[in-house]
Design an enzyme around this catalytic site. Sequence first.
Site, PDB file in Angstrom:
ATOM      1  N   ASP A 181      22.642 -25.819  10.723  1.00 56.03           N
ATOM      2  CA  ASP A 181      21.418 -25.142  10.311  1.00 56.03           C
ATOM      3  C   ASP A 181      21.799 -24.051   9.310  1.00 56.03           C
ATOM      4  OD1 ASP A 181      18.647 -24.452  10.390  1.00 56.03           O
ATOM      5  OD2 ASP A 181      19.143 -22.788  11.714  1.00 56.03           O
TER       6      ASP A 181
ATOM      7  N   ASP B 119      19.218 -21.053   7.930  1.00 53.65           N
ATOM      8  CA  ASP B 119      18.581 -19.767   8.231  1.00 53.65           C
ATOM      9  C   ASP B 119      18.979 -19.323   9.633  1.00 53.65           C
ATOM     10  OD1 ASP B 119      17.105 -19.739   5.793  1.00 53.65           O
ATOM     11  OD2 ASP B 119      15.698 -21.159   6.668  1.00 53.65           O
TER      12      ASP B 119
ATOM     13  N   ASP C 163      20.826 -21.885  15.545  1.00 55.51           N
ATOM     14  CA  ASP C 163      20.538 -20.595  16.187  1.00 55.51           C
ATOM     15  C   ASP C 163      19.276 -20.630  17.042  1.00 55.51           C
ATOM     16  OD1 ASP C 163      18.944 -20.814  13.762  1.00 55.51           O
ATOM     17  OD2 ASP C 163      18.362 -18.733  14.129  1.00 55.51           O
TER      18      ASP C 163
END
Length: 268
Positions: free
Chosen positions: A10, A12, A215
Amino acid sequence: MRDIESLILDMDGVLWHGETPHPGIVDFFTTLDGLALPYLLATNNAMKVARQYTEKLARFGVTVPPERILTSSEVTASHLRRNHPDIETVYVVGEEGLHQALCAQGFEVVGPERVRSGERVPAVVAGLTREALSYELLAMASRLLHGGARFVATNRDATLPTESGPLPGAGAIISFLETATGRTPTVIGKPNPPMFAEALRRLGPAAGRVAMVGDRLSTDIAGGKAAGITTVLVLSGVSTRAEIESSGIRPDHVAQDIVELAGVLADR
């Protein structure tokens, strides 16, 4: 982590917040390249296309070619083209990246003025929209959905991580349209299968022993587990260690950030 042969990362919250790169980002990619570890960057963010992320990473001192970057905007356009070849025009609630991705697949993007004049458009594609968001844009999407248009969403992320904290994400806009119409969209981004299927396809033979690094428990980790792959949660973004304890979603591994993750990978 000893058996991991490739990574889906990922962006961001893992590599940066907004326009601020996380500490150690250059060393992290240097480590991956030094280990000859194949990787793919995959984001639910539909506001950009892969080329724009290549340019962003270059500003951070990292070189990643567009073919190693997967955005929900481009996967959404590919999914629509592959599964609904009869559709030629689409109504978009989204930003320039989503418009570009759809146009690149040969779709004509229709605006609210044409719907207001009575044109029937067979599909509504929705994602995060900031400056261009208006009641008119949403109202005409609602009109089409009430009329039976296909409903496709880039992702359901409730928030967008920024330097100043979380802001409303695509999920907030999707919820508006669901509430107004009673319709449920086909969702493309993580944790849904289309995003992972495309990522694994692009990784090819290296996808056999892949780990999803993200995250968010609800998207990156849940989606990775549903896809049957190893998961790694980094605590530099949305989800916290406390949430792991209270959630039914348990990552296989937890790292504080990409600095710690790079060290674990290098020491295998």
